[in-house]
Motif scaffolding. Structure first.
Motif, PDB file in Angstrom:
ATOM      1  N   GLU A 250      35.351  51.165  27.362  1.00  0.00           N
ATOM      2  CA  GLU A 250      35.012  49.759  27.970  1.00  0.00           C
ATOM      3  C   GLU A 250      36.096  48.525  27.262  1.00  0.00           C
ATOM      4  O   GLU A 250      36.291  47.860  27.965  1.00  0.00           O
TER       5      GLU A 250
ATOM      6  N   ARG B 256      38.888  49.199  26.544  1.00  0.00           N
ATOM      7  CA  ARG B 256      40.181  49.254  27.072  1.00  0.00           C
ATOM      8  C   ARG B 256      40.284  48.714  28.481  1.00  0.00           C
ATOM      9  O   ARG B 256      41.430  48.120  28.782  1.00  0.00           O
ATOM     10  N   LEU B 257      39.160  48.693  29.166  1.00  0.00           N
ATOM     11  CA  LEU B 257      38.928  48.154  30.689  1.00  0.00           C
ATOM     12  C   LEU B 257      38.984  46.859  30.423  1.00  0.00           C
ATOM     13  O   LEU B 257      39.738  45.962  31.162  1.00  0.00           O
ATOM     14  N   LEU B 258      38.522  45.909  29.407  1.00  0.00           N
ATOM     15  CA  LEU B 258      38.557  44.551  29.119  1.00  0.00           C
ATOM     16  C   LEU B 258      39.971  44.292  28.959  1.00  0.00           C
ATOM     17  O   LEU B 258      40.491  43.234  29.360  1.00  0.00           O
ATOM     18  N   GLU B 259      40.558  44.916  27.990  1.00  0.00           N
ATOM     19  CA  GLU B 259      41.796  44.591  27.604  1.00  0.00           C
ATOM     20  C   GLU B 259      42.910  44.831  28.901  1.00  0.00           C
ATOM     21  O   GLU B 259      43.622  43.622  28.849  1.00  0.00           O
ATOM     22  N   GLN B 260      42.545  45.688  29.805  1.00  0.00           N
ATOM     23  CA  GLN B 260      43.642  45.547  30.950  1.00  0.00           C
ATOM     24  C   GLN B 260      43.320  44.161  32.075  1.00  0.00           C
ATOM     25  O   GLN B 260      44.093  43.607  32.565  1.00  0.00           O
ATOM     26  N   LYS B 261      41.925  43.900  31.842  1.00  0.00           N
ATOM     27  CA  LYS B 261      41.529  42.502  32.539  1.00  0.00           C
ATOM     28  C   LYS B 261      42.088  41.343  32.162  1.00  0.00           C
ATOM     29  O   LYS B 261      42.651  40.507  32.532  1.00  0.00           O
ATOM     30  N   MET B 262      42.006  41.385  30.607  1.00  0.00           N
ATOM     31  CA  MET B 262      42.598  40.205  29.900  1.00  0.00           C
ATOM     32  C   MET B 262      44.295  40.069  30.138  1.00  0.00           C
ATOM     33  O   MET B 262      44.786  39.053  30.163  1.00  0.00           O
ATOM     34  N   LYS B 263      44.841  41.273  30.132  1.00  0.00           N
ATOM     35  CA  LYS B 263      46.276  41.016  30.473  1.00  0.00           C
ATOM     36  C   LYS B 263      46.584  40.808  31.785  1.00  0.00           C
ATOM     37  O   LYS B 263      47.957  40.357  31.835  1.00  0.00           O
ATOM     38  N   SER B 264      45.801  40.745  32.492  1.00  0.00           N
ATOM     39  CA  SER B 264      45.929  40.244  34.103  1.00  0.00           C
ATOM     40  C   SER B 264      45.878  38.590  34.023  1.00  0.00           C
ATOM     41  O   SER B 264      46.169  38.069  34.936  1.00  0.00           O
ATOM     42  N   LEU B 265      45.383  38.075  33.112  1.00  0.00           N
ATOM     43  CA  LEU B 265      45.185  36.759  33.184  1.00  0.00           C
ATOM     44  C   LEU B 265      46.465  36.082  32.911  1.00  0.00           C
ATOM     45  O   LEU B 265      47.172  36.284  32.319  1.00  0.00           O
TER      46      LEU B 265
END
Length: 145
Positions: free
Chosen positions: A47, A49-58
């Motif tokens: 979970e 890692r999924l959040l990390e990916q979402k944060m990278k898209s900010l």
């Protein structure tokens, strides 16, 4: 999925028991970080890692996005459960969540939250009075509730 509410205490070294029910879902190693509403968030690695990916898209050009990402990641630490089922919470995380002695550990779907008992009771009292209003609002999201 995490659900339920458990009362625990923090020892003098800053360790708190993670309920067995939650340890299985969190895995051998997981992430604890500063949460919203004056609590801590605990995420299983998948979970996180999924959040990390979402944060990278900010958009890093937006000051509010940078501030949130800094806050969220700077408070993060990797945790492991000891043989007694406890984790050591660093002082900065205990301070953020106002954790002193009595805590409440709750399951919130994809994460676990750790609250000071006092903060959780205050939050619960405030939220309980608007529970039905909140339910009406989220029905707009077509959750089927």
């Amino acid at each position: 999925m995490f659900m339920g509410e458990f009362q625990h205490t923090i020892d003098a070294k800053g360790r708190v028991i993670i309920p067995a029910k939650f340890r299985e879902g969190l895995g051998d190693k997981f992430i604890a970080t500063k949460g919203l509403d004056n609590c801590l968030f605990l995420y299983p690695m998948e979970e996180w890692r999924l959040l990390e990916q979402k944060m990278k898209s900010l958009p890093f050009t937006r000051a509010d996005a940078r501030a949130f990402v800094r806050f969220f990641f700077s408070g993060a630490t990797e945790c492991e459960v000891d043989k007694q089922g406890r984790i050591l919470l660093p002082a900065n995380l205990r301070s953020h969540a106002r954790l002193d002695k009595e805590v409440v550990v709750i399951g919130v779907s994809t994460r676990v939250e750790i609250w000071s008992r006092e903060e959780w009771e205050k939050y619960s009292r405030q939220s309980e009075s608007t529970y039905e209003e909140l339910a009406e609002k989220i029905v707009d999201f077509d959750l089927g509730i």
